[in-house]
Scaffold this active site. Structure first.
Site, PDB file in Angstrom:
ATOM      1  N   HIS A   1       0.846  -1.194   0.000  1.00 58.50           N
ATOM      2  CA  HIS A   1       0.000   0.000   0.000  1.00 58.50           C
ATOM      3  C   HIS A   1       0.880   1.243   0.000  1.00 58.50           C
ATOM      4  O   HIS A   1       2.106   1.166  -0.066  1.00 58.50           O
ATOM      5  CB  HIS A   1      -1.011  -0.030   1.140  1.00 58.50           C
ATOM      6  CG  HIS A   1      -0.420  -0.078   2.518  1.00 58.50           C
ATOM      7  ND1 HIS A   1       0.492   0.831   2.984  1.00 58.50           N
ATOM      8  CD2 HIS A   1      -0.606  -0.958   3.538  1.00 58.50           C
ATOM      9  CE1 HIS A   1       0.828   0.549   4.217  1.00 58.50           C
ATOM     10  NE2 HIS A   1       0.183  -0.546   4.584  1.00 58.50           N
TER      11      HIS A   1
ATOM     12  N   HIS B   1       3.932   1.497   2.338  1.00 64.40           N
ATOM     13  CA  HIS B   1       5.086   0.712   1.885  1.00 64.40           C
ATOM     14  C   HIS B   1       5.779   1.433   0.726  1.00 64.40           C
ATOM     15  O   HIS B   1       7.006   1.494   0.664  1.00 64.40           O
ATOM     16  CB  HIS B   1       4.649  -0.666   1.383  1.00 64.40           C
ATOM     17  CG  HIS B   1       3.905  -1.487   2.389  1.00 64.40           C
ATOM     18  ND1 HIS B   1       2.696  -2.073   2.110  1.00 64.40           N
ATOM     19  CD2 HIS B   1       4.192  -1.823   3.660  1.00 64.40           C
ATOM     20  CE1 HIS B   1       2.276  -2.754   3.170  1.00 64.40           C
ATOM     21  NE2 HIS B   1       3.166  -2.613   4.134  1.00 64.40           N
TER      22      HIS B   1
ATOM     23  N   CYS C   1      -1.121  -8.081  22.815  1.00 64.72           N
ATOM     24  CA  CYS C   1      -1.880  -7.754  21.595  1.00 64.72           C
ATOM     25  C   CYS C   1      -1.323  -8.604  20.465  1.00 64.72           C
ATOM     26  O   CYS C   1      -0.148  -8.488  20.113  1.00 64.72           O
ATOM     27  CB  CYS C   1      -1.769  -6.274  21.241  1.00 64.72           C
ATOM     28  SG  CYS C   1      -2.533  -5.909  19.638  1.00 64.72           S
TER      29      CYS C   1
ATOM     30  N   CYS D   1      -0.100  -6.458  17.450  1.00 55.10           N
ATOM     31  CA  CYS D   1       1.200  -5.804  17.673  1.00 55.10           C
ATOM     32  C   CYS D   1       2.300  -6.833  17.906  1.00 55.10           C
ATOM     33  O   CYS D   1       3.478  -6.525  17.768  1.00 55.10           O
ATOM     34  CB  CYS D   1       1.182  -4.920  18.912  1.00 55.10           C
ATOM     35  SG  CYS D   1       0.159  -3.467  18.811  1.00 55.10           S
TER      36      CYS D   1
ATOM     37  N   CYS E   1      -5.887  -2.338  22.994  1.00 56.23           N
ATOM     38  CA  CYS E   1      -4.613  -1.891  22.432  1.00 56.23           C
ATOM     39  C   CYS E   1      -4.816  -0.508  21.825  1.00 56.23           C
ATOM     40  O   CYS E   1      -5.774  -0.279  21.102  1.00 56.23           O
ATOM     41  CB  CYS E   1      -4.149  -2.875  21.363  1.00 56.23           C
ATOM     42  SG  CYS E   1      -2.859  -2.190  20.309  1.00 56.23           S
TER      43      CYS E   1
ATOM     44  N   HIS F   1      -4.413  -0.804  17.875  1.00 56.06           N
ATOM     45  CA  HIS F   1      -5.381  -1.596  17.116  1.00 56.06           C
ATOM     46  C   HIS F   1      -6.822  -1.464  17.593  1.00 56.06           C
ATOM     47  O   HIS F   1      -7.728  -1.998  16.959  1.00 56.06           O
ATOM     48  CB  HIS F   1      -4.952  -3.066  17.117  1.00 56.06           C
ATOM     49  CG  HIS F   1      -3.690  -3.278  16.350  1.00 56.06           C
ATOM     50  ND1 HIS F   1      -2.447  -3.312  16.942  1.00 56.06           N
ATOM     51  CD2 HIS F   1      -3.484  -3.412  15.023  1.00 56.06           C
ATOM     52  CE1 HIS F   1      -1.529  -3.479  16.006  1.00 56.06           C
ATOM     53  NE2 HIS F   1      -2.121  -3.535  14.847  1.00 56.06           N
TER      54      HIS F   1
ATOM     55  N   LYS G   1      -4.314   7.535   9.661  1.00 58.52           N
ATOM     56  CA  LYS G   1      -3.417   6.467   9.262  1.00 58.52           C
ATOM     57  C   LYS G   1      -4.224   5.487   8.402  1.00 58.52           C
ATOM     58  O   LYS G   1      -5.353   5.143   8.722  1.00 58.52           O
ATOM     59  CB  LYS G   1      -2.841   5.736  10.472  1.00 58.52           C
ATOM     60  CG  LYS G   1      -1.847   4.664  10.026  1.00 58.52           C
ATOM     61  CD  LYS G   1      -0.882   4.231  11.102  1.00 58.52           C
ATOM     62  CE  LYS G   1       0.339   3.603  10.480  1.00 58.52           C
ATOM     63  NZ  LYS G   1       0.503   2.206  10.661  1.00 58.52           N
TER      64      LYS G   1
ATOM     65  N   LYS H   1      -7.412  -0.793   6.920  1.00 59.21           N
ATOM     66  CA  LYS H   1      -8.580  -1.424   6.308  1.00 59.21           C
ATOM     67  C   LYS H   1      -9.855  -0.979   6.997  1.00 59.21           C
ATOM     68  O   LYS H   1     -10.866  -0.752   6.347  1.00 59.21           O
ATOM     69  CB  LYS H   1      -8.447  -2.947   6.407  1.00 59.21           C
ATOM     70  CG  LYS H   1      -7.986  -3.531   5.086  1.00 59.21           C
ATOM     71  CD  LYS H   1      -8.050  -5.030   5.088  1.00 59.21           C
ATOM     72  CE  LYS H   1      -7.051  -5.569   4.082  1.00 59.21           C
ATOM     73  NZ  LYS H   1      -6.468  -6.817   4.463  1.00 59.21           N
TER      74      LYS H   1
END
Ligand code: ZN
Length: 499
Positions: A18, A21, A126, A129, A144, A147, A294, A297
Site C-alpha cells: 500500500h 510501503h 496484543c 502488535c 490496544c 489496534h 493512518k 482497512k
C-alpha cells in the site's frame, strides 16, 4: 570506494503493498540512486517478513499452508517495486534458508553471551502488535491503543533478551555517534526511550509453530524481533558468508516512526550482544496519512500505489511522495495535492522548460543545441543548486533536495523570459542563451534522476546527450560546461501533459 548499504523495513505479508510501503521504498530507492551518482558502491535491500501468528492465522483462514500463502503474497511486493522503478539489489524473504541459518546464528551468539535466558511471562498481549503491554499502556477495557481491540492474557515460558543490561552501553554508543539517527528529533525520541528505562523482551514462543526454532531448544520458535530484524544481516551473508557480511555491514536503515523502539533500541543491543557493530545510521520517516488518518482497512482509506501510477505515471507519483512531505514528519496524501504538485513542478516547470528550449532550438538553431557560455549567470545558480541538493540528500531530506534542484529549473525559466530568445533573430546571442538553458537542463536531469528516473533519462536524450543519465558521476556531472554543443535536440511529446 566507499560502500553504502541501505535497507527498507521488510513488509509483513498479511497486507498487500500500500501507499505506506511505497513511501518508504521510494524514499530508499531515491537515496540509493543518489549514492550511486556519487560513485559509491551501493547495496539496496528490501524484502518481506513472512513468519508469525498473524500469517499462520491468515493462511489457516484461507485454508492454505502458510508457506503457500506467503509464496502468493511476496511476489506482489516484488512486482509493485518493479512497477515503481525500485532498484533494489536484493529482496530477502524471511522464509529463505539463508535467513533461517543467520537468525539461528544470531540467537546462538546472544545465548552464548548470556543475554538470552528462560523466564515465565505473564501478561496482556496484543496479537496484532505481537507485543505485551502493561495496564497503563492500554486503554479502558484492555484495548490496544494502536489496534483498538482487546488484548489477551497470556502466561507462558519464554526466553528473554536481557535488554535491561544495555541501557548504559546504548547511551554511550549514541553519545559517541551523534547524528546517527536522522532527523534529529527522531533521534531524541529514541534516546528518550532508552533513558526512560529498558525492559527485557521476549524472544520466543512455544505456542507458535510458524517460525524458526531456537537452536538450543526447539520447543521454542523465534519470536518476531530476532526473526524480522535479523534480515538486515542475513541477507548480506551473516551465518552463511562471513566475507560478504563484513564487506557490507554496518548498513543504514530507513524506517517508519512506529518502529523506532525496535530498530534503534532493541536491534543495536542485539548486535552488541552478538559481538557485532550497531548499524551505521537510521533515517526515520513519518506516516503518509490519507485524509489525516493512518491508512487502515477499518478506516477504508487504503490507497493502492499502483492505481495512482496508472493514472499519473511512475515519476509523477514518485515526485509527489518525495517532494510533498519533509522527511521525518507526517504527510497527508490527497488527490488534489498530487495533481497540484504535478502541474506546478513537473508540467509547468520542468516540462515547460524542456518544451520551450526544444522549440526555440528547433526554430532558431536548426535543431542543433549550442554550447553554453562559461561565464553564464546560470553557472553560479547551478553550483549552489548542486551544493544544496547534495547537502539535503546527505541529510535524508528529499523534499529539500528537490526544492534545491528545482531552483535551477525556475532560474532557467526566468533567464529565458528575461532574454526572450523566441523573439530574437537567429545568431550568437540566441545561441548563447540556448546553450546555457541546455546546460541547465543537462545538470537538472542528473540531479533529478533519483526522484524521476524515467523523465530524467528522457530529458537527457532529448537534449542529445549520449548514454544513460544514471551512469553520470557527481560532482563532475554537475560542473558547469558539460554540455558539448552540436547535439541534435528533439522536441517530442510533452513530458508531463497538464492534468
Ligand atoms: Zn495492537
Amino acid at each position: 570506494m566507499s560502500r553504502y548499504f541501505l535497507t527498507t523495513p521488510i513488509y509483513y505479508v498479511t497486507a498487500q503493498p500500500h501507499l505506506g510501503h511505497a513511501y518508504s521504498t521510494i524514499t530508499a530507492d531515491a537515496l540509493a540512486r543518489w549514492h550511486r551518482l556519487l560513485g559509491e558502491e551501493v547495496h539496496f535491500l528490501t524484502g518481506t517478513d513472512e513468519h508469525g501468528q498473524k500469517v499462520a492465522d491468515k493462511a489457516a483462514a484461507e485454508g492454505k499452508d502458510p508457506q503457500a500463502f506467503v509464496d502468493e503474497i511476496a511476489p506482489l511486493y516484488a512486482k509493485a517495486w518493479d512497477r515503481l522503478g525500485i532498484t533494489n539489489d536484493d529482496f530477502i524473504r524471511t522464509t529463505e534458508e539463508r535467513h533461517k541459518i543467520g537468525v539461528r546464528e544470531l540467537l546462538q551468539r546472544c545465548y552464548d553471551a548470556g543475554d538470552i535466558e528462560l523466564d515465565v511471562y505473564k501478561g496482556k498481549y496484543c496479537v496484532a502488535c505481537e507485543e505485551y503491554y502493561t495496564d497503563d499502556e492500554l486503554d479502558p477495557g484492555d484495548l490496544c491503543r494502536i489496534h483498538r481491540q482487546p488484548v489477551q492474557y497470556y502466561e507462558e515460558e519464554n526466553y528473554f533478551f536481557r535488554l535491561s543490561r544495555f541501557q548504559q552501553r546504548l547511551l554511550d554508543w549514541y553519545d559517541a555517534h551523534p547524528g546517527a539517527i536522522k532527523p534529529e528529533f527522531r533521534g531524541n525520541e529514541a534516546l528518550g526511550l532508552i533513558r526512560s528505562g529498558l525492559r527485557d523482551f521476549s524472544v520466543s514462543r512455544t505456542s507458535l509453530q510458524w517460525g524458526i526454532p531456537l537452536p538450543w531448544d526447539d520447543k521454542h520458535v523465534a519470536y518476531v524481533w530476532f526473526d524480522a530484524l535479523a534480515n538486515y544481516i542475513t541477507a548480506i551473508g551473516y551465518g552463511t558468508d562471513e566475507e560478504r557480511f563484513n564487506t557490507w555491514w554496518p548498513g543504514r536503515h530507513l524506517i517508519g516512526k512506529d518502529i523506532i523502539r525496535h530498530h534503534c533500541v532493541y536491534w543495536p543491543a542485539m548486535l552488541m550482544s552478538a559481538g557485532l557493530e550497531p548499524p551505521a545510521g537510521w533515517a526515520v520517516g513519518g506516516w503518509l496519512l490519507v485524509g489525516g488518518e493512518k491508512m487502515s482497512k477499518t478506516q477504508g482509506n487504503v490507497v493502492n500505489p499502483l492505481d495512482l501510477v496508472d493514472e499519473i505515471g511512475v515519476d509523477g507519483f514518485r515526485y509527489y511522495v518525495l517532494a510533498e512531505t519533509p522527511y521525518g514528519n507526517d504527510g497527508d496524501f490527497t488527490a488534489e495535492g498530487l495533481d497540484a504538485r504535478y502541474n506546478s513542478d513537473l508540467a509547468n516547470n520542468l516540462g515547460n522548460l524542456l518544451s520551450r528550449v526544444a522549440t526555440v532550438v528547433g526554430k532558431k538553431c536548426d535543431g542543433v543545441g549550442p554550447a553554453p557560455s562559461p561565464d553564464s549567470p546560470l553557472a553560479a545558480v547551478a553550483a549552489s543548486a548542486y551544493a544544496d541538493t547534495a547537502k539535503a540528500w546527505d541529510d535524508v531530506q528529499p523534499s529539500r533536495a528537490l526544492e534545491a534542484t528545482w531552483s535551477l529549473i525556475r532560474a532557467t525559466n526566468a533567464y529565458l523570459e528575461a532574454n526572450e530568445p523566441w523573439k530574437a533573430e537567429p545568431g550568437p546571442a540566441v545561441d548563447t542563451v540556448m546553450g546555457d538553458a541546455l546546460e541547465a537542463l543537462r545538470i537538472v536531469s542528473v540531479l533529478a534522476s533519483p526522484a524521476v528516473p524515467e523523465s530524467a533519462q528522457a530529458v537527457w536524450q532529448r537534449i542529445g546527450m549520449p548514454g544513460n543519465v544514471i551512469d553520470q558521476r557527481l560532482p563532475h556531472a554537475a560542473a558547469w560546461g558539460g554540455y558539448p554543443g552540436g547535439l541534435t535536440v528533439v522536441k517530442g511529446d510533452p513530458l508531463f501533459p497538464r492534468r
